[in-house]
Design a protein around this motif. Structure first.
Motif, mmCIF file in Angstrom:
data_model
loop_
_atom_site.group_PDB
_atom_site.id
_atom_site.type_symbol
_atom_site.label_atom_id
_atom_site.label_comp_id
_atom_site.label_asym_id
_atom_site.label_seq_id
_atom_site.Cartn_x
_atom_site.Cartn_y
_atom_site.Cartn_z
ATOM 1 N N ARG A 241 -3.547 4.454 -9.994
ATOM 2 C CA ARG A 241 -3.002 3.972 -9.183
ATOM 3 C C ARG A 241 -4.135 3.233 -7.792
ATOM 4 O O ARG A 241 -4.515 2.400 -6.845
ATOM 5 C CB ARG A 241 -3.294 5.448 -7.757
ATOM 6 C CG ARG A 241 -2.301 5.548 -6.858
ATOM 7 C CD ARG A 241 -1.976 6.186 -5.987
ATOM 8 N NE ARG A 241 -2.135 7.661 -6.936
ATOM 9 C CZ ARG A 241 -0.392 7.866 -6.957
ATOM 10 N NH1 ARG A 241 0.804 6.698 -6.852
ATOM 11 N NH2 ARG A 241 0.127 9.070 -7.825
ATOM 12 N N GLU B 35 0.771 3.923 -2.939
ATOM 13 C CA GLU B 35 0.646 5.422 -2.717
ATOM 14 C C GLU B 35 1.494 6.709 -2.787
ATOM 15 O O GLU B 35 1.201 7.757 -2.828
ATOM 16 C CB GLU B 35 -0.081 5.374 -1.612
ATOM 17 C CG GLU B 35 -1.228 5.027 -0.722
ATOM 18 C CD GLU B 35 -1.584 4.804 0.179
ATOM 19 O OE1 GLU B 35 -0.833 5.262 1.781
ATOM 20 O OE2 GLU B 35 -2.905 4.781 1.020
ATOM 21 N N GLU C 194 -4.100 8.980 -11.358
ATOM 22 C CA GLU C 194 -5.022 8.844 -10.103
ATOM 23 C C GLU C 194 -5.779 7.892 -10.306
ATOM 24 O O GLU C 194 -5.674 5.982 -9.871
ATOM 25 C CB GLU C 194 -5.359 10.223 -9.539
ATOM 26 C CG GLU C 194 -4.454 10.584 -8.945
ATOM 27 C CD GLU C 194 -4.024 10.361 -7.445
ATOM 28 O OE1 GLU C 194 -4.303 9.406 -7.021
ATOM 29 O OE2 GLU C 194 -2.398 10.744 -7.714
ATOM 30 N N THR D 296 1.139 -1.553 0.142
ATOM 31 C CA THR D 296 -0.267 -0.599 0.060
ATOM 32 C C THR D 296 0.794 0.920 0.141
ATOM 33 O O THR D 296 0.392 1.954 -0.658
ATOM 34 C CB THR D 296 -1.232 0.255 1.532
ATOM 35 O OG1 THR D 296 -1.757 -0.922 1.207
ATOM 36 C CG2 THR D 296 -1.703 0.821 1.128
#
Length: 426
Positions: free
Chosen positions: A107, A97, A104, A93
């Motif tokens: 992601r 991130e 985005e 994670t």
């Protein structure tokens, strides 16, 4: 080989010992030298010599379990907080991130894939553990994916996960473990994913099914088009099949993008596409890749379809050709639902084979198939479709190249017969 270097002050007194070596774990282009520092007394000299031997034994890499500046730390000494940090769920994670240079929506897609397909197996494993992450455990996970059933679109979960999807998931896992290998000092000596044999994406060369591609004939495209009830949808099929544009590019087209400086050679500029903003919305941005920005020739049918759209909808230069009921961006699922109904009707009426399950994106594949099957060069098709690499074009459509090239066959036959081939003027 690693080496020990005494570091001295101005009085020529040894203040520390430095072990230096070329780090075999670094990638090309990264700094090659790694160092570790020890005290300048006799104990420091002995520790430096022991550490040098450990580096040599590890193949010019950081010894497993060594933490820079601290020495060997076993899991029990690291503490619960440190253990939690290196649990795969927390570690992966943090990697996703903090990754830079990505959009985005990508992601968020990575996090969805981790939550759905990777964390259930590896989420609570220690990223440093060779027992948790080994060739055997990764192979077992891949095998489980090979027997996982997924849905296509909004349909039932009745299709085995495709080799391409498995490769993508394996690549995501591998990228996280590569980060662990490249930590300074490394958390792992190697990435076990590098030794995994993955399913082939070409199904042994027999069919393109693994890529979920359906190639439609011109007659099948027309059959689906004619069973769409909205005229705008029918014209969208014309333009999609006639240009090979992606849906995100197609729905970003506006009249000002039509290049009409030569009426006999009309062109269309494709230099923008709808992009996800990572918060559930969309914006107009660059196409998928640099080569996605392109200007292509368009046929008379496409020119007429665009002209009809502008005339009937009274469009200004910067208005979108294809929109929803309120003039907003035409959502992919909205058009896909109407497309699915037309496909179902075409099958029921016997004008589309029951075994075919085309999606709107298959219009792009079918555009490429029509060009390549007619003998147009893959490089031309690559540039027209906006593929970043010719390999993408070749992998997807190479099997469609014409199988009977008379000139080539004549050359081969002459050679097999023992004759001398005749040079052809070019």
């Amino acid at each position: 080989m690693a080496s020990v270097h005494p570091r001295k002050n101005r009085d020529n007194e040894v203040t520390s010992y430095q072990v230096k070596w070329r780090d075999a774990g670094r990638r090309d282009g990264d700094p090659l030298w790694a160092t570790e520092k020890f005290d300048g007394d006799e104990e420091g000299a002995a520790a430096a010599a022991i550490f040098k031997a450990a580096v040599d034994e590890a193949g010019q890499r950081w010894p497993a379990g060594w933490v820079k500046g601290q020495g060997y730390i076993v899991a029990e000494e690291a503490g619960a907080d440190d253990d939690a940090r290196y649990r795969f769920r927390a570690y992966a994670t943090a990697i996703v991130e903090n990754k830079t240079g990505i959009e985005e929506h990508y992601r968020r897609a990575c996090m969805r894939e981790l939550e759905t397909h990777i964390f259930p197996t590896f989420g609570e494993c220690d990223v440093r553990s060779t027992a948790h992450f080994s060739s055997a455990t990764v192979r077992s996970w891949v095998r489980r994916l090979e027997n996982t059933y997924v849905a296509k679109g909004r349909g039932p979960r009745n299709r085995k996960m495709s080799p391409k999807t498995i490769r993508n998931l394996h690549g995501l896992l591998s990228s996280i473990l590569t980060e662990a290998v490249e930590e300074e000092p490394p958390l792992r000596a190697r990435n076990p994913c590098e030794r995994t044999a993955l399913p082939r994406t070409d199904d042994g060369g027999s069919s393109p099914d693994d890529e979920d591609i359906e190639f439609l004939t011109p007659e099948e495209v027309a059959a689906i088009r004619d069973r769409l009830t909205l005229r705008q949808d029918q014209l969208m099929v014309e333009v999609a099949y006639g240009t090979g544009a992606r849906y995100s590019e197609l729905t970003a087209l506006a009249p000002y993008l039509l290049v009409d400086d030569d009426p006999a050679r009309m062109r269309l500029s494709i230099h923008r596409a709808w992009k996800r903003d990572g918060a559930g919305g969309y914006y107009l941005g660059m196409p998928k890749s640099k080569r996605g920005r392109r200007t292509i020739r368009i046929s008379t049918s496409v020119v007429e379809a665009l002209a009809e759209l502008r005339r009937e909808q009274h469009l200004a230069d910067d208005d979108l050709y294809f929109t929803g009921d309120q003039g907003q961006r035409l959502h992919a699922s909205t058009f896909a639902d109407r497309w699915a109904r037309a496909v179902k009707k075409a099958k029921k009426e016997g004008v589309l084979p029951s075994y075919k399950h085309p999606t709107p994106h298959d219009l792009r594949h079918s555009h490429a198939a029509a060009l390549i099957s007619a003998g147009h060069a893959p490089t031309y098709v690559q540039r027209r479709l906006g593929h970043e690499s010719i390999k993408t074009t070749s992998d997807l459509y190479g099997h469609l190249l014409p199988e009977t090239d008379d000139a080539a066959m004549a050359t081969i036959e002459t050679a097999l017969a023992g004759g001398r081939t005749t040079l052809r003027a070019v």
